[in-house]
Design an enzyme around this catalytic site. Structure first.
Site, PDB file in Angstrom:
ATOM      1  N   VAL A 100      18.157  -0.207 -21.603  1.00  0.00           N
ATOM      2  CA  VAL A 100      19.137  -0.890 -22.446  1.00  0.00           C
ATOM      3  C   VAL A 100      18.704  -2.353 -22.528  1.00  0.00           C
ATOM      4  O   VAL A 100      18.288  -2.927 -21.521  1.00  0.00           O
ATOM      5  CB  VAL A 100      20.552  -0.791 -21.835  1.00  0.00           C
ATOM      6  CG1 VAL A 100      21.578  -1.505 -22.715  1.00  0.00           C
ATOM      7  CG2 VAL A 100      20.943   0.667 -21.624  1.00  0.00           C
ATOM      8  N   CYS A 101      18.802  -2.936 -23.702  1.00  0.00           N
ATOM      9  CA  CYS A 101      18.597  -4.382 -23.877  1.00  0.00           C
ATOM     10  C   CYS A 101      17.185  -4.773 -23.371  1.00  0.00           C
ATOM     11  O   CYS A 101      16.229  -4.039 -23.604  1.00  0.00           O
ATOM     12  CB  CYS A 101      19.722  -5.116 -23.144  1.00  0.00           C
ATOM     13  SG  CYS A 101      19.993  -6.823 -23.658  1.00  0.00           S
TER      14      CYS A 101
END
Lengths: 230, 230
Positions: A100-101
């Site tokens: 994520v991210c």
């Protein structure tokens, strides 16, 4: 056997990169989700939230899903061989290697995105190319067994997509309904519609981003001579 | 003085009811967000995530924003006078008394939603009327200084709306952009489009919901004779 999902936690991560997907994964039937760090001491995220890891690196034999959150602490991790070794070890058994991210930059630094399409937080997307990955400006990017997603909140979208892969459409829909995931963003859309704000954020974060780029560049260089990588 | 935001944490809460808004609040300028419980021992949520409270009830003098998450542990809280007293005490100084998901039932049990429009997770919305509140089937409901929102993920939408109130439109937009909050739900919409699934969830949760309703009914009865309430 239950599906083993390993989520990395670390100091100065962005807590929601972890807690968003956790909310989805922990609702899956026949799944065991573990939050893992070097030790079991509480970990403080970049915004101040304190989480307790479930177990430590040395106790985890392998997993089916590996998920790496992002956040400013990712910079330190990209030069931390103990963590990078752990991620490479997990990736050997995992059916899905995910992030994520800016977690994708950590996967990249571990050499796990070489030749894969991937995404990242919009501010850091281009850095993926320093690590041998192909940056794609989409919210969730799937390339073979790699799933990466964009900034922070995209982790929920990604996790529901992965839930569908793991448990089928009906179960994923049930989880979405239980979480009442019918978002009504007060500020819909993003960058395109407010380029002045994007410019402001770029300026505000410029010094920090320079450091991030430098670390990604150095990690990319190290990958070229890493013995364990193809 | 910095805006003081107090978020309740408790065993068997739903972690995302807290971590979603936390992600927004902790990014506000001049804000102090504190996660508060009876003591500072780690709190395990209903899905297994362990959070460490920042401080305990007795250390908190007052706040500007009170936020109560939901989750199955809310049932116990509705009969816990120590917690209900704490919430009433916080509400005396707060400019905003807020909740996520079934957190509104806890506010209701504390007598803090009497005569207010409010919302809740879709499965439990009607229970609000047992506590003197007026249930409204919307994602975020604002009535004077009360802000309540629907299930789990609605906490992000609510928190961005409150961020706009506290810090202005530009700051709230900046936070939304930093969190890349441009959701792409894999299963858009909710109940209306899949009534078979809703029926399935209602059946699966019927026994648990019965318990929830019984506790809400008893809490409503107690409110009628509570000395501290109007």
């Amino acid at each position: 056997m239950a599906t083993r999902i390993v989520m990395l936690a670390y100091p100065q991560m962005d807590q929601m990169d972890l807690t968003g997907p956790y909310e989805v994964f922990a609702r899956l039937p026949d799944c065991r989700v573990q939050i893992v760090w070097k030790n079991r001491k509480p970990v403080r995220d970049s915004l101040g939230l304190t989480l307790v890891p479930d177990t430590k690196f040395s106790k985890v034999k392998g997993c089916d899903v590996l998920c790496v959150p992002g956040g400013p602490g990712q910079i330190t991790l990209m030069e931390d061989e103990e963590t990078l070794d752990f991620l490479r070890r997990m990736a050997r058994t995992a059916s899905y290697v995910t992030s994520v991210c800016t977690g994708s930059l950590v996967l990249g630094a571990a050499g796990l995105l070489m030749g894969y399409k991937a995404t990242c937080h919009w501010l850091s997307l281009e850095q993926l190319s320093l690590l041998g990955a192909i940056p794609v400006a989409e919210r969730v990017v799937v390339d073979r067994d790699r799933m990466t997603c964009a900034g922070v909140t995209s982790g929920i979208d990604f996790a529901l997509m992965l839930a569908r892969e793991l448990a089928g459409e009906n179960e994923a829909r049930r989880i979405s309904l239980a979480m009442e995931y019918d978002p009504r963003p007060p500020f819909p859309g993003l960058a395109d519609e407010d380029s002045r704000l994007v410019e402001e954020v770029r300026l505000r974060t410029a010094a920090f981003q320079e450091q991030r780029v430098a670390v990604a560049r150095a990690a990319g260089q190290r990958l070229l001579s890493h013995p364990d990588l193809p």
